[in-house]
Design an enzyme around this catalytic site. Sequence first.
Site, mmCIF file in Angstrom:
data_model
loop_
_atom_site.group_PDB
_atom_site.id
_atom_site.type_symbol
_atom_site.label_atom_id
_atom_site.label_comp_id
_atom_site.label_asym_id
_atom_site.label_seq_id
_atom_site.Cartn_x
_atom_site.Cartn_y
_atom_site.Cartn_z
ATOM 1 N N HIS A 145 4.205 7.154 -0.645
ATOM 2 C CA HIS A 145 2.824 7.090 -1.128
ATOM 3 C C HIS A 145 2.613 6.071 -2.229
ATOM 4 O O HIS A 145 1.527 6.020 -2.815
ATOM 5 C CB HIS A 145 2.370 8.441 -1.668
ATOM 6 N N LYS B 165 -11.254 9.176 -9.998
ATOM 7 C CA LYS B 165 -9.848 9.155 -9.562
ATOM 8 C C LYS B 165 -8.997 9.276 -10.816
ATOM 9 O O LYS B 165 -9.513 9.177 -11.936
ATOM 10 C CB LYS B 165 -9.527 7.848 -8.841
ATOM 11 N N ARG B 166 -7.668 9.477 -10.656
ATOM 12 C CA ARG B 166 -6.788 9.467 -11.815
ATOM 13 C C ARG B 166 -6.962 8.176 -12.591
ATOM 14 O O ARG B 166 -7.271 7.133 -12.013
ATOM 15 C CB ARG B 166 -5.323 9.627 -11.378
ATOM 16 N N LYS C 284 -5.503 1.085 -11.090
ATOM 17 C CA LYS C 284 -6.796 1.401 -10.468
ATOM 18 C C LYS C 284 -7.944 0.671 -11.157
ATOM 19 O O LYS C 284 -9.059 0.631 -10.647
ATOM 20 C CB LYS C 284 -7.030 2.913 -10.482
ATOM 21 N N THR D 10 -7.968 7.974 -0.890
ATOM 22 C CA THR D 10 -8.657 8.882 0.024
ATOM 23 C C THR D 10 -10.055 9.170 -0.519
ATOM 24 O O THR D 10 -10.954 9.509 0.247
ATOM 25 C CB THR D 10 -7.871 10.196 0.207
ATOM 26 N N LYS E 235 -13.868 9.630 1.250
ATOM 27 C CA LYS E 235 -14.826 10.717 1.001
ATOM 28 C C LYS E 235 -16.172 10.148 0.584
ATOM 29 O O LYS E 235 -17.230 10.632 1.015
ATOM 30 C CB LYS E 235 -14.276 11.655 -0.092
HETATM 31 C C1 26W Z 1 5.878 11.291 -11.475
HETATM 32 C C2 26W Z 1 6.295 11.423 -10.097
HETATM 33 C C3 26W Z 1 5.240 11.088 -9.135
HETATM 34 C C4 26W Z 1 5.185 9.823 -8.607
HETATM 35 C C5 26W Z 1 4.263 9.547 -7.645
HETATM 36 C C6 26W Z 1 4.348 12.069 -8.735
HETATM 37 C C7 26W Z 1 3.423 11.777 -7.767
HETATM 38 C C8 26W Z 1 3.388 10.515 -7.215
HETATM 39 C C9 26W Z 1 2.424 10.258 -6.082
HETATM 40 C C10 26W Z 1 3.108 9.499 -4.993
HETATM 41 C C11 26W Z 1 1.166 9.572 -6.520
HETATM 42 C C12 26W Z 1 0.083 9.695 -5.490
HETATM 43 O O1 26W Z 1 -0.643 10.667 -5.453
HETATM 44 N N1 26W Z 1 -0.082 8.663 -4.640
HETATM 45 C C13 26W Z 1 -1.290 8.552 -3.863
HETATM 46 O O2 26W Z 1 -1.111 9.119 -2.581
HETATM 47 C C14 26W Z 1 -2.333 9.127 -1.858
HETATM 48 C C15 26W Z 1 -2.105 9.873 -0.566
HETATM 49 O O3 26W Z 1 -1.306 9.124 0.308
HETATM 50 C C16 26W Z 1 -2.820 7.709 -1.632
HETATM 51 O O4 26W Z 1 -4.066 7.755 -1.003
HETATM 52 C C17 26W Z 1 -2.946 6.974 -2.962
HETATM 53 O O5 26W Z 1 -3.257 5.616 -2.736
HETATM 54 C C18 26W Z 1 -1.655 7.083 -3.739
HETATM 55 O O6 26W Z 1 -1.805 6.545 -5.039
#
Ligand code: 26W
Length: 819
Positions: A370, A561-562, A567, A667, A671
């Site tokens: 992701h 968004k975050r 971003k 995503t 939406k």
């Molecule tokens: C700290 C550890 C960590 C690292 C990365 C926790 C969580 C993450 C995730 C991979 C971050 C995340 O939510 N990524 C998002 O995933 C979505 C679903 O596929 C995408 O639509 C987003 O672009 C992506 O940033």
Amino acid sequence: MNKPLDLPELDHPAPGAVAIRRALLNHLIYTVGKDPLTATDRDWFFASAAVLRERMIERWMETMRSYYVQDRKRVYYLSMEFLMGRSMMNSMLNICCEKEFQDALDDLADAGLKPERLREMEHDAALGNGGLGRLAACFLDSMATLGVAGYGYGIRYEYGMFHQSIEGGQQVEHPDNWLRYGNPWEFPRPEVLYPVQFHGRVVDYVDNHGRRHSQWVDTSEVMAMAYDTPIPGYATGTVNNMRLWAAKSSRDFDLNYFNEGNYIRAVQDKNESENLSKVLYPSDSTEMGRELRLKQQYFFVSASLQDMLYRFAKSNLPLAQLPQKVAIQLNDTHPSIGIAELMRILLDLQQLDWERAWGITVRTFAYTNHTLMPEALETWPVALFERVLPRHLQIIYEINHRFLKDVMHRYPDDPSLWRRVSLIEEGSEKRVRMAHLAVVGSHRVNGVAQIHTRLMKETIFADFHRLWPDKIVNMTNGVTQRRWLHQANPALSDLLSSRIGKGWLKDLSKLRELTPLAQDAPFRAAFAQVKLANKSRLAQLILQRQGLEVDPRSMFDVQVKRIHEYKRQLLNVLHVITLYNRIREGADVPARTVIFAGKAAPAYHMAKLVIRLINDVADVVNSDVQVRGLLKVVFIPNYDVSTAEVIIPAADLSEQISTAGTEASGTGNMKLALNGALTIGTLDGANVEMREEIGAENFFIFGLTADEVAAQRAAGYNPWLHYDNDAQLQQVLHMLRDGYFSPDEPGRYKAVFDALTYGGDRFMLLADYALYVACQEAVSALYRDPEAWTTRAILNVAGMGKFSSDRAIAQYAKGIWNV
Ligand code: 26W
């Protein structure tokens, strides 16, 4: 297991409004224990949930039985996060009787029930950070709707994503005690309890046949207890299961101390082991490398694998058949320790030889990536691994040894390749690369949008792509239209259904039938009417929550968004300040309300500073009479699923402005467009495919492409070039630097200025600034022509058929899971 008993005598009466009304009163009295006379909104919510959940149970049991009887191939979606939000409306839609239920609620108004208030009583289930967790929730909805035998497995955090408040313009985090009043959707399963081992050491021994084995001994133990939540599909009998694990202290552990009479110590230890599932890590950017996080990962993966293998064992098939009956999807690398754990089970407990065990493992696992951001790719210090999971480290070393042997055989003259692909990062501190473990141990690896998958192949996994050209595949993300259009935007849902029928709820590609309606003036008027009503609803929320008045007729320009540097909320702020300056100079522009919402990781200082800046800019802009009401800035606190459900239907403009090549998919972009917002964005993530589907003429694209970003980086990007050549940009940056928005503390945003200039501007805001501002002018020009704007908004909705999570799940089912 008990002898099967037929279920039909449990059939519920037809779900008419009268029956529901009766059931509601019954549950209020006999389940909640309240007299209608004194019942609170919350009591009525719990009564409603009880009625709905009761109607789910039979279908849930039928579904589980049918999977068992048919011996269906199971799909296990392993995820550290499930960002479910509220469930009541979803259950109503999927389980029975949305309309009848609403009627029954309205009918009880005389008994003191207020339907809207009651919905607000449900606490969001916020067991996730952002995109990855919400995607998992959409996928569960779609698996149930498509009849895939899919199980979500994760952690039942006692505290979910923190609650954000804004105090003095700054983010303050508060604990999310979501279970305080109880969770009516879950079923505790105290009998579904598995031990999970930690620490200890490994002993080797030789068996009677002279074969060497390893055993993990002297471990400490935590128990994992299951909590099940039914996941109803839409317009189908299918109800799947999400099983979340809670940590419970193991009985043996306590007993020793109890026997010694050390009661306090026993209770302390109990607390310590139960800490494992206490709280969700609120970071989705940088890995925090904490022991507790690694333990959380192994905890839920170990329990989930034990549970899957227990279920598999009931089929009496040999383990060699596991890949025919089980698919395990890893939601990012967070559960990738499962690869080493399955190997340990097959080798140490089932006594399989390495080749057989490895073949089974690789054919069972698949991994979804992701993010390409290097700082978000998980690695663990070898020393930590060795202490917490010594046997797994040995297995990872052995996987690496065999893998590298193969690589060396194929590329004998390329030692730098061996070093690059190794599962172990060498350096002052050796680390385990979880992404490499996930790639090597899976038969498929997927990205979440076309451009993301291409970049995976070209950058972070280029070496692996060369080794296995068929392993990396694309599965573009999607969202569930049931929640994100039908439930969040009932007025638009009704309008669409009145013209094209309700088929889109199960087949989103049907939205194409809206295309001709973009030319239909009465339809356009109705569409614009719905949007205006949604904007008024949001204006109401903004007034309530922060006492700020916004005009529903102004353009609602939304970035939710975050908060992350990549971003580029900051680029949006630069545009806001530019607009502010122009308005003060007398420019005539259509009125805008620029809306931000999002949480920053508690330790992410720059992200928190951006939140503060937005609030400081809002204070200045919103109170400046020279602005003549042409610009308002709002930061809506505590962005969560429920807030998103109010903001998204009200958006005119969707900001998707990440530096090209950094947002895997997004995503929220989907939406927003699905709810009739036009997008202003870069050619990044799923924006690229959305533009293809919607048509470039209906999509505002600006900025460097991913390839141009890479080329500029390679050539040595210099932000000062843009700074020197753009007076307007300089003016904006100087206002930040000199404290225009923070007169009480002029140096507050110096760090922001520095990051964009001396710091090298990692995300190339300055390179895209002028193009962004010009593109925003085109947006403003279009907004002045409401008919043209609405036409395009309708064409956006019409083009969104591809972006359903139903389509995504169908592709996973066919291309990866083979179900
Ligand atoms: C700290 C550890 C960590 C690292 C990365 C926790 C969580 C993450 C995730 C991979 C971050 C995340 O939510 N990524 C998002 O995933 C979505 C679903 O596929 C995408 O639509 C987003 O672009 C992506 O940033």
